[in-house]
Design an enzyme around this catalytic site. Structure first.
Site, PDB file in Angstrom:
ATOM      1  N   GLY A  56      -0.252  17.734  10.835  1.00 36.80           N
ATOM      2  CA  GLY A  56       1.021  18.344  10.458  1.00 36.80           C
ATOM      3  C   GLY A  56       2.226  17.485  10.781  1.00 36.80           C
ATOM      4  O   GLY A  56       2.094  16.281  10.992  1.00 36.80           O
ATOM      5  N   HIS A  80       5.050  13.872   6.691  1.00 36.79           N
ATOM      6  CA  HIS A  80       6.074  12.943   6.222  1.00 36.79           C
ATOM      7  C   HIS A  80       5.559  12.282   4.945  1.00 36.79           C
ATOM      8  O   HIS A  80       4.452  12.601   4.467  1.00 36.79           O
ATOM      9  CB  HIS A  80       6.403  11.912   7.309  1.00 36.79           C
ATOM     10  CG  HIS A  80       5.200  11.264   7.920  1.00 36.79           C
ATOM     11  ND1 HIS A  80       4.380  10.412   7.223  1.00 36.79           N
ATOM     12  CD2 HIS A  80       4.649  11.379   9.169  1.00 36.79           C
ATOM     13  CE1 HIS A  80       3.400  10.000   8.007  1.00 36.79           C
ATOM     14  NE2 HIS A  80       3.524  10.577   9.197  1.00 36.79           N
ATOM     15  N   HIS A 109       1.907  11.040   4.822  1.00 34.95           N
ATOM     16  CA  HIS A 109       0.911  12.080   4.505  1.00 34.95           C
ATOM     17  C   HIS A 109       0.956  12.411   3.009  1.00 34.95           C
ATOM     18  O   HIS A 109      -0.078  12.561   2.358  1.00 34.95           O
ATOM     19  CB  HIS A 109       1.204  13.369   5.276  1.00 34.95           C
ATOM     20  CG  HIS A 109       1.105  13.260   6.768  1.00 34.95           C
ATOM     21  ND1 HIS A 109       2.181  13.412   7.598  1.00 34.95           N
ATOM     22  CD2 HIS A 109       0.041  13.040   7.581  1.00 34.95           C
ATOM     23  CE1 HIS A 109       1.797  13.293   8.859  1.00 34.95           C
ATOM     24  NE2 HIS A 109       0.500  13.063   8.885  1.00 34.95           N
ATOM     25  N   GLN A 160      -8.703  15.696  21.130  1.00 35.70           N
ATOM     26  CA  GLN A 160      -8.459  14.252  20.981  1.00 35.70           C
ATOM     27  C   GLN A 160      -7.266  13.773  21.794  1.00 35.70           C
ATOM     28  O   GLN A 160      -6.940  12.585  21.761  1.00 35.70           O
ATOM     29  CB  GLN A 160      -8.304  13.866  19.507  1.00 35.70           C
ATOM     30  CG  GLN A 160      -7.001  14.289  18.860  1.00 35.70           C
ATOM     31  CD  GLN A 160      -6.996  13.976  17.375  1.00 35.70           C
ATOM     32  OE1 GLN A 160      -7.750  14.568  16.603  1.00 35.70           O
ATOM     33  NE2 GLN A 160      -6.167  13.036  16.957  1.00 35.70           N
ATOM     34  N   GLY A 190      -5.430   7.159   6.396  1.00 38.74           N
ATOM     35  CA  GLY A 190      -4.354   6.174   6.419  1.00 38.74           C
ATOM     36  C   GLY A 190      -4.754   4.924   7.191  1.00 38.74           C
ATOM     37  O   GLY A 190      -5.359   5.022   8.268  1.00 38.74           O
ATOM     38  N   GLN A 191      -4.367   3.776   6.663  1.00 38.55           N
ATOM     39  CA  GLN A 191      -4.589   2.521   7.379  1.00 38.55           C
ATOM     40  C   GLN A 191      -3.811   2.505   8.693  1.00 38.55           C
ATOM     41  O   GLN A 191      -4.156   1.787   9.626  1.00 38.55           O
ATOM     42  CB  GLN A 191      -4.155   1.341   6.506  1.00 38.55           C
ATOM     43  CG  GLN A 191      -4.536   0.005   7.110  1.00 38.55           C
ATOM     44  CD  GLN A 191      -3.678  -1.138   6.614  1.00 38.55           C
ATOM     45  OE1 GLN A 191      -3.440  -1.238   5.415  1.00 38.55           O
ATOM     46  NE2 GLN A 191      -3.223  -1.972   7.516  1.00 38.55           N
ATOM     47  N   LYS A 192      -2.757   3.311   8.756  1.00 38.36           N
ATOM     48  CA  LYS A 192      -1.953   3.432   9.979  1.00 38.36           C
ATOM     49  C   LYS A 192      -2.856   3.625  11.211  1.00 38.36           C
ATOM     50  O   LYS A 192      -2.594   3.112  12.283  1.00 38.36           O
ATOM     51  CB  LYS A 192      -1.001   4.618   9.789  1.00 38.36           C
ATOM     52  CG  LYS A 192      -0.390   5.187  11.043  1.00 38.36           C
ATOM     53  CD  LYS A 192       0.874   4.463  11.389  1.00 38.36           C
ATOM     54  CE  LYS A 192       1.533   4.892  12.666  1.00 38.36           C
ATOM     55  NZ  LYS A 192       1.051   6.052  13.333  1.00 38.36           N
ATOM     56  N   ASP A 193      -3.927   4.424  11.028  1.00 45.31           N
ATOM     57  CA  ASP A 193      -4.889   4.653  12.119  1.00 45.31           C
ATOM     58  C   ASP A 193      -6.153   3.866  11.786  1.00 45.31           C
ATOM     59  O   ASP A 193      -7.197   4.439  11.483  1.00 45.31           O
ATOM     60  CB  ASP A 193      -5.167   6.149  12.268  1.00 45.31           C
ATOM     61  CG  ASP A 193      -3.910   6.911  12.632  1.00 45.31           C
ATOM     62  OD1 ASP A 193      -3.561   6.948  13.809  1.00 45.31           O
ATOM     63  OD2 ASP A 193      -3.241   7.441  11.716  1.00 45.31           O
ATOM     64  N   MET A 209       5.832   5.212   9.279  1.00 40.96           N
ATOM     65  CA  MET A 209       6.112   6.648   9.392  1.00 40.96           C
ATOM     66  C   MET A 209       5.069   7.280  10.291  1.00 40.96           C
ATOM     67  O   MET A 209       3.896   6.938  10.229  1.00 40.96           O
ATOM     68  CB  MET A 209       6.079   7.293   8.014  1.00 40.96           C
ATOM     69  CG  MET A 209       7.236   6.854   7.171  1.00 40.96           C
ATOM     70  SD  MET A 209       7.175   7.633   5.571  1.00 40.96           S
ATOM     71  CE  MET A 209       8.597   6.865   4.833  1.00 40.96           C
TER      72      MET A 209
HETATM   73  P1  AMP Z   1      -2.007  12.531  11.489  1.00 38.24           P
HETATM   74  O1  AMP Z   1      -1.307  13.754  10.985  1.00 38.24           O
HETATM   75  O2  AMP Z   1      -1.144  11.619  12.275  1.00 38.24           O
HETATM   76  O3  AMP Z   1      -3.321  12.855  12.155  1.00 38.24           O
HETATM   77  O4  AMP Z   1      -2.389  11.692  10.189  1.00 38.24           O
HETATM   78  C1  AMP Z   1      -3.129  12.253   9.143  1.00 38.24           C
HETATM   79  C2  AMP Z   1      -3.507  11.151   8.178  1.00 38.24           C
HETATM   80  O5  AMP Z   1      -2.318  10.544   7.672  1.00 38.24           O
HETATM   81  C3  AMP Z   1      -4.310  10.020   8.852  1.00 38.24           C
HETATM   82  O6  AMP Z   1      -5.333   9.580   7.976  1.00 38.24           O
HETATM   83  C4  AMP Z   1      -3.256   8.967   9.087  1.00 38.24           C
HETATM   84  O7  AMP Z   1      -3.785   7.656   9.160  1.00 38.24           O
HETATM   85  C5  AMP Z   1      -2.383   9.144   7.860  1.00 38.24           C
HETATM   86  N1  AMP Z   1      -1.042   8.595   8.089  1.00 38.24           N
HETATM   87  C6  AMP Z   1      -0.285   8.742   9.206  1.00 38.24           C
HETATM   88  N2  AMP Z   1       0.860   8.033   9.092  1.00 38.24           N
HETATM   89  C7  AMP Z   1       0.810   7.419   7.880  1.00 38.24           C
HETATM   90  C8  AMP Z   1       1.699   6.528   7.180  1.00 38.24           C
HETATM   91  N3  AMP Z   1       2.843   6.128   7.693  1.00 38.24           N
HETATM   92  N4  AMP Z   1       1.334   6.106   5.946  1.00 38.24           N
HETATM   93  C9  AMP Z   1       0.158   6.504   5.398  1.00 38.24           C
HETATM   94  N5  AMP Z   1      -0.722   7.331   6.006  1.00 38.24           N
HETATM   95  C10 AMP Z   1      -0.410   7.783   7.230  1.00 38.24           C
END
Ligand code: AMP
Length: 295
Positions: free
Chosen positions: A31, A34, A37, A61, A149-152, A186
């Site tokens: 959640g 941005h 997502h 986690q 996301g490649q971010k993670d 982001m």
């Molecule tokens: P999170 O809500 O942080 O657990 O992220 C959910 C998904 O969104 C994960 O697969 C993240 O890698 C991806 N994500 C987070 N930030 C970004 C970003 N800036 N650009 C693209 N994907 C993202």
């Protein structure tokens, strides 16, 4: 958009979709949505028939209680965003729905050294928690395609490994990192930064850029050290790691041959907020800076 809070009703609904031969695309999130997502949801919409997004802040986690307590929650705004981009289904489960037997009676996953390096080293148990929630969500949703996301980056590799171990027929697609104008990746955690902190946070992008530009001539260890210094001089309070690694194995690269794909990863604190980012470096002709690895 249909909102489900119960696993059983979502599962029943998606079972019907599968019978009707609809391809299910899934985006798990925590959640505080941005544009990053949203880009995953757009990718899912373009590549599947039914797009399912989940929002669940997974307690198992978090290895840091403050990080968990202060994780941003913006459910009403999230729902509006999801509706505005035509997401088909939102799964918004309670902790009980995800962990019916409690959060302590959980499975252990064999992730070998990949859960002990980088994020795993600084967040012990983190990837076990990630696998617990992702395994449960994948069983409920049973998607054909999973958008990550490649971010993670490390998390994406571990989830791919989990899918292979579980022998699930799911295509995991890694999408590029969306960034703010100054380069800052982001992240939901950016909401916890003050305005000056937010301005300083772009230094993590600068530090990665410096490494990328220095790779042709510099030694990896020196580049890592300079980048760490750079972060500490530009508003970061503590650096967990800056690491140049092999993109497939995540093992450190001490001398680069100029060919093997690399990933440069960093994790650092501004105040009590921990940020991560990475660049994927591939020198093959069509590859470009920080591009996704699609499969
Ligand atoms: P999170 O809500 O942080 O657990 O992220 C959910 C998904 O969104 C994960 O697969 C993240 O890698 C991806 N994500 C987070 N930030 C970004 C970003 N800036 N650009 C693209 N994907 C993202």
């Amino acid at each position: 958009m249909i909102l489900f809070r119960q696993a059983a009703s979502l599962h029943f609904y998606l079972e019907k979709q599968r019978t009707n031969r609809n391809l299910i695309g899934f985006i798990p999130t925590m959640g505080a949505l941005h544009a990053g997502h949203e880009s995953l949801i757009t990718a899912a919409k373009e590549n599947s028939d039914i797009t399912v997004c989940s929002i669940f802040i997974n307690p198992t986690q978090f290895n840091n209680a403050v990080d968990f307590e202060k994780y941003p929650v913006t459910i009403s705004e999230d729902i509006l965003k999801l509706e505005s981009i035509d997401c088909d289904v939102l799964f918004l489960p309670s902790v009980n729905e995800i962990y019916p037997n409690g959060t302590t009676a959980t499975t252990h996953y064999d992730l070998d050294y990949t859960e002990l390096v980088l994020e795993g080293k600084y967040r012990p148990g983190h990837f076990q928690g990630v696998c617990q929630v992702v395994h449960r969500l994948l069983e409920i949703v049973q998607p054909h395609k999973l958008f990550l996301g490649q971010k993670d980056y490390q998390q994406s590799l571990i989830i791919k490994k989990l899918i292979a171990q579980l022998q699930m027929q799911i295509n995991a697609i890694i999408c590029p990192t969306l960034r703010e104008k100054g380069g800052l990746a982001m992240s939901s955690r950016n909401l916890r930064l003050s305005l000056p902190q937010l301005q300083n946070a772009a230094a993590i992008y600068e530090a990665l850029t410096r490494i990328q530009n220095g790779l042709a001539t510099g030694l990896p260890q020196q580049l890592e050290e300079h980048a760490t210094e750079y972060l500490l001089q530009h508003g970061f309070d503590k650096v967990d790691y800056v690491s140049i690694t092999d993109a497939k194995t995540l093992l450190p690269v001490t001398q680069w041959n100029g060919n093997d794909p690399l990933v440069i990863l960093a994790a650092a604190f501004i105040g009590e907020v921990r940020l991560i980012d990475n660049f994927f470096v591939d020198t093959t002709p069509l590859a470009a800076h920080s591009q996704p690895i699609l499969n």
